[in-house]
Write an enzyme that holds these catalytic residues in place. Structure first.
Site, PDB file in Angstrom:
ATOM      1  CG  ASP A   1     -13.385   6.395  -1.384  1.00 20.51           C
ATOM      2  OD1 ASP A   1     -13.233   6.270  -0.150  1.00 20.51           O
ATOM      3  OD2 ASP A   1     -12.425   6.364  -2.188  1.00 20.51           O
TER       4      ASP A   1
ATOM      5  NE  ARG B   1     -10.884  -5.011   0.585  1.00 18.36           N
ATOM      6  CZ  ARG B   1     -10.088  -4.010   1.001  1.00 18.36           C
ATOM      7  NH1 ARG B   1     -10.607  -2.975   1.614  1.00 18.36           N
ATOM      8  NH2 ARG B   1      -8.791  -4.037   0.757  1.00 18.36           N
TER       9      ARG B   1
ATOM     10  CB  CYS C   1     -14.468   1.469  -0.079  1.00 20.04           C
ATOM     11  SG  CYS C   1     -13.979   3.198  -0.035  1.00 20.04           S
TER      12      CYS C   1
ATOM     13  CD  GLN D   1     -13.087  -1.449  -0.873  1.00 16.39           C
ATOM     14  OE1 GLN D   1     -12.310  -1.270   0.037  1.00 16.39           O
ATOM     15  NE2 GLN D   1     -14.301  -1.936  -0.672  1.00 16.39           N
TER      16      GLN D   1
ATOM     17  CG  HIS E   1      -8.472   0.098  -2.876  1.00 16.43           C
ATOM     18  ND1 HIS E   1      -7.738  -1.026  -2.505  1.00 16.43           N
ATOM     19  CD2 HIS E   1      -9.112   0.518  -1.741  1.00 16.43           C
ATOM     20  CE1 HIS E   1      -7.930  -1.255  -1.215  1.00 16.43           C
ATOM     21  NE2 HIS E   1      -8.750  -0.349  -0.730  1.00 16.43           N
TER      22      HIS E   1
ATOM     23  NE  ARG F   1      -3.923   0.619   1.894  1.00 12.63           N
ATOM     24  CZ  ARG F   1      -5.170   0.786   2.365  1.00 12.63           C
ATOM     25  NH1 ARG F   1      -5.406   1.649   3.342  1.00 12.63           N
ATOM     26  NH2 ARG F   1      -6.180   0.114   1.869  1.00 12.63           N
TER      27      ARG F   1
HETATM   28  N1   CP Z   1     -11.430   0.164   2.426  1.00 10.87           N
HETATM   29  C1   CP Z   1     -10.146   0.079   2.841  1.00 10.87           C
HETATM   30  O1   CP Z   1      -9.232  -0.213   2.059  1.00 10.87           O
HETATM   31  O2   CP Z   1      -9.985   0.318   4.162  1.00 10.87           O
HETATM   32  P1   CP Z   1      -8.580   0.490   4.933  1.00 10.87           P
HETATM   33  O3   CP Z   1      -7.988   1.792   4.469  1.00 10.87           O
HETATM   34  O4   CP Z   1      -8.953   0.500   6.383  1.00 10.87           O
HETATM   35  O5   CP Z   1      -7.680  -0.665   4.582  1.00 10.87           O
HETATM   36  N1  NVA Z   2      -9.885   6.827  -1.574  1.00  9.21           N
HETATM   37  C1  NVA Z   2      -9.557   6.415  -0.233  1.00  9.21           C
HETATM   38  C2  NVA Z   2      -9.784   4.955  -0.042  1.00  9.21           C
HETATM   39  C3  NVA Z   2      -9.594   4.460   1.351  1.00  9.21           C
HETATM   40  C4  NVA Z   2      -9.805   2.993   1.462  1.00  9.21           C
HETATM   41  C5  NVA Z   2      -8.103   6.771   0.071  1.00  9.21           C
HETATM   42  O1  NVA Z   2      -7.247   6.590  -0.807  1.00  9.21           O
HETATM   43  O2  NVA Z   2      -7.817   7.234   1.178  1.00  9.21           O
END
Ligand code: CP
Ligand code: NVA
Length: 309
Positions: free
Chosen positions: A227, A295, A267, A141, A138, A111
């Site tokens: 989101d 997930r 999400c 997701q 993502h 990530r």
């Molecule tokens: N939806 C999602 O990816 O959540 P986190 O940022 O908590 O991993």
């Molecule tokens: N768009 C959001 C998604 C979080 C799961 C971010 O990147 O923070």
């Protein structure tokens, strides 16, 4: 399980864009099996004896915990590595990190900010790489979301998705590719400046439309999705984002335009009173937290398929 389509073609999961519809269907079918089989005595633990690393430079609740639990449930060991704790955070290159970690680990889940870093790790290392969120995509997701829609609405083809809010964020971008591949009409309701680039829409193909009219976008939707307005890394833009995106809240008035029984998805994490009203989130929490649970099942499917490569 028969011959894996993903095993034949995929070594990594870097984007939804790079997946075929058949590969997506394969993940969803295996996710269903994972959910049905959870807690029952497993005959086959595909990650036995394997250690998968998680390199995260951004915060995470769902992705981190569901991957760590999923790896353990498949017989493997997760190793969480905050990017600041390894030499990557002090300037060691992504390429060298990939070369070194490929000698120890059997797979890695990353990530971070730049999609290029995940791609470079995959190119320079020799182990499977899973994108656990970048600024561009993502994919984990959206695979879990597709599984949730299939589970709750009984199929994907032709289901109308309306995404409301920051139409240029990572989740929206992955949705653009996912909807196009699965033959799902997608409408993005977002203000100017927060709409996806036309070049991205052209690349994705499919039936994707963009509007700044949230109520028109919601008409006839099977799924309403949102989101956060301030994605990780965009905190310095918070004031502008909260002001400009304020008319794009998912709430009862928006839901009333959609099909009766339309699914509300988020999400998560959610900011009540911002991108979704507190009342709507609470009323639809069963579905939204099922979405979060899925997930785990979808990622166990992804891990199983990539561990075979
Ligand atoms: N939806 C999602 O990816 O959540 P986190 O940022 O908590 O991993
Ligand atoms: N768009 C959001 C998604 C979080 C799961 C971010 O990147 O923070």
């Amino acid at each position: 399980m028969g011959v894996s389509i993903m095993t034949q073609t995929m070594k990594h999961l870097l984007t939804i864009e790079q997946l075929s519809a058949d590969e997506i269907h394969e993940v969803l079918a295996l996710a269903r099996a994972m959910k049905a089989g959870r807690g029952k005595t497993a005959k086959h633990l595909p990650l036995t004896g394997k250690t998968w690393g998680l390199i995260f430079t951004k915060a995470s609740t769902r992705t981190r915990v569901s991957f760590e639990v999923g790896i353990r449930e498949l017989g493997g060991w997760p190793l969480y590595l905050s990017a600041n704790d390894i030499q990557l955070g002090r300037g060691e290159t992504v390429a060298d990190t990939a070369r070194v970690l490929s000698r120890y680990l059997h797979g890695v889940i990353i990530r971070t900010f730049a999609q290029e870093d995940v791609e470079e790790f995959a190119a320079c290392g020799s182990i499977p790489v899973i994108n656990a969120l970048t600024d561009d995509e993502h994919p984990c997701q959206i695979l879990a979301d597709l599984y949730t829609i299939e589970e709750k609405l009984g199929g994907l083809k032709g289901k109308r998705i309306t995404f409301v809010g920051d139409g240029d964020c990572n989740v929206a971008r992955s949705w653009i590719f996912g909807a196009a591949k699965m033959n799902m009409p997608l409408t993005i309701a977002a203000p100017h400046g927060y709409q996806p680039r036309p070049s991205l829409l052209a690349r994705a193909g499919g039936e994707v439309s963009v509007t700044d009219d949230i109520h028109a976008a919601a008409k006839g939707a099977d799924v309403l999705y949102t989101d956060v307005w301030v994605s990780m890394g965009k905190e310095s833009e918070s004031l502008d984002r909260l002001r400009i995106l304020a008319p794009y809240q998912l709430n009862a008035a928006v839901v009333s335009q959609a099909k009766p029984g339309a699914l509300v998805m988020h999400c998560l994490p959610a900011y009540r009173g911002k991108e979704i009203s507190a009342e709507l989130l609470d009323a639809r929490q069963q579905d939204i937290f099922d979405q979060a649970e899925n997930r785990l099942h979808a990622q166990k499917a992804i891990l199983t398929l990539l561990a075979k490569v």
